[in-house]
Scaffold this motif. Structure first.
Motif, PDB file in Angstrom:
ATOM      1  N   GLN A   5       0.835  -1.189   0.000  1.00 42.06           N
ATOM      2  CA  GLN A   5       0.000   0.000   0.000  1.00 42.06           C
ATOM      3  C   GLN A   5       0.880   1.253   0.000  1.00 42.06           C
ATOM      4  O   GLN A   5       2.024   1.233   0.460  1.00 42.06           O
ATOM      5  N   ASP A   7       0.698   4.035   1.745  1.00 47.11           N
ATOM      6  CA  ASP A   7       1.105   4.506   3.076  1.00 47.11           C
ATOM      7  C   ASP A   7       2.259   3.679   3.625  1.00 47.11           C
ATOM      8  O   ASP A   7       3.203   4.215   4.218  1.00 47.11           O
ATOM      9  N   GLU A   8       2.180   2.373   3.439  1.00 44.79           N
ATOM     10  CA  GLU A   8       3.244   1.487   3.903  1.00 44.79           C
ATOM     11  C   GLU A   8       4.544   1.773   3.153  1.00 44.79           C
ATOM     12  O   GLU A   8       5.634   1.798   3.746  1.00 44.79           O
ATOM     13  N   LEU A  10       5.462   4.610   1.755  1.00 41.82           N
ATOM     14  CA  LEU A  10       6.018   5.906   2.143  1.00 41.82           C
ATOM     15  C   LEU A  10       6.774   5.825   3.466  1.00 41.82           C
ATOM     16  O   LEU A  10       7.758   6.545   3.674  1.00 41.82           O
ATOM     17  N   VAL A  11       6.324   4.946   4.352  1.00 39.62           N
ATOM     18  CA  VAL A  11       7.042   4.746   5.616  1.00 39.62           C
ATOM     19  C   VAL A  11       8.429   4.166   5.346  1.00 39.62           C
ATOM     20  O   VAL A  11       9.431   4.588   5.933  1.00 39.62           O
TER      21      VAL A  11
END
Length: 310
Positions: A5, A7-8, A10-11
């Motif tokens: 995903q 968001d994952e 980008l982390v």
């Protein structure tokens, strides 16, 4: 392929940025393991593999924003309170570390760079990293940087020992920052240096030609040209050194030719004395090419012409 995903992803990418940032923060020996490299590279690849350009645009903006944040939080504060030689040393250090950080990040973002940034934006991520440093650091501090470099040159001209390698590194930064740009920071610096050199030797020679004997004056010219040529050769491109010597030739000889002829006549110097003067600078060439006249040849021709006019 294992999809992740946004968001994952980008982390994971933020983890890469934070570790790479340590290089600029003063830890240039920071290394990434092969496992870390594969993780970051695969993350960017996976996010870019999604159809459409949404993720690619976001990643490109993230890359640029992270560079800007590093410059604002680390680079600019480190340079803000420094002047003269300390400013130049910090600039050389920051630029070196910043380039190393950007090199690592460009490797992680290789897929984005190849299939989006260079193709759709017309600018590679490497060029983007230079653009950020140029606009946020160099253009803001350019006046102070140029003044600091000029100050070192003047200090050396007045007999102070300086670090020529530092000036060489600064000239390299001028060239790298201005590469592929309509504005050449290096050429602009050289032009400013030539103008300052002309002013310095115009003022100096106006006093020498009045108070020194012809022999002493020519010896000073000989010494000045040799010293300037040797010093400039440590940090300027050969073509720039040639321009510098031409400025010296103009200010020390061409502009004072008539006065030198008058001095020769007023001092009742014999032809033998004059030839002895010329012999002392016979081996010094004005330029690098074999066809370039020596100082003695140039001076002899110049004074002969001036004597005829006079």
């Amino acid at each position: 392929m294992q999809f992740i995903q946004l968001d994952e992803g980008l982390v994971i990418i933020e983890e890469a940025f934070q570790k790479a940032k340590r290089i600029v923060e003063g830890y240039p020996d920071t290394k990434f393991t092969s496992e870390e490299y594969m993780k970051f590279h695969a993350c960017v690849y996976t996010l870019c593999y999604k159809p459409g350009d949404d993720n690619k645009v976001l990643l490109h903006e993230k890359f640029k924003k992270s560079l800007e944040e590093t410059i604002n939080s680390t680079v600019l504060p480190s340079l803000a309170a420094k002047e003269n030689e300390l400013l130049l040393r910090e600039l050389v250090l920051m630029w070196s570390n910043y380039k190393l950080m950007a090199k690592w990040l460009c490797r992680f973002f290789e897929y984005l760079d190849r299939y989006y940034s260079s193709f759709c934006c017309g600018v590679s991520l490497g060029e983007t990293s230079i653009d950020c440093f140029r606009s946020m650091v160099f253009n803001v501090l350019h006046g102070r940087i140029q003044a600091a470099a000029m100050s070192l040159i003047n200090e050396e001209r007045h007999g102070k020992q300086i670090d020529p390698k530092l000036l060489q590194d600064v000239m390299t930064i001028f060239m790298e920052i201005g590469e592929n740009r309509s504005t050449s920071y290096y050429e602009n610096f050289v032009q400013a240096m030539l103008e300052e050199t002309a002013a310095f030797y115009s003022q100096s020679s106006s006093q020498w030609v009045v108070y020194d004997s012809l022999t002493d004056y020519i010896q000073k010219v000989n010494w000045c040209i040799m010293q300037e040529k040797e010093r400039a050769g440590h940090y300027l491109h050969p073509t720039s050194v040639k321009k510098l010597i031409q400025v010296l030739q103009c200010q020390l000889l061409d502009m004072n030719a008539l006065k030198l002829v008058e001095k020769l006549q007023s001092q009742n110097s014999s032809q033998l004395d004059y030839q002895e003067i010329l012999s002392k600078c016979a081996c010094l060439s004005i330029g690098e090419e074999s066809s370039t006249p020596t100082l003695a040849e140039h001076l002899s021709a110049l004074m002969a012409k001036s004597a005829h006019i006079h």
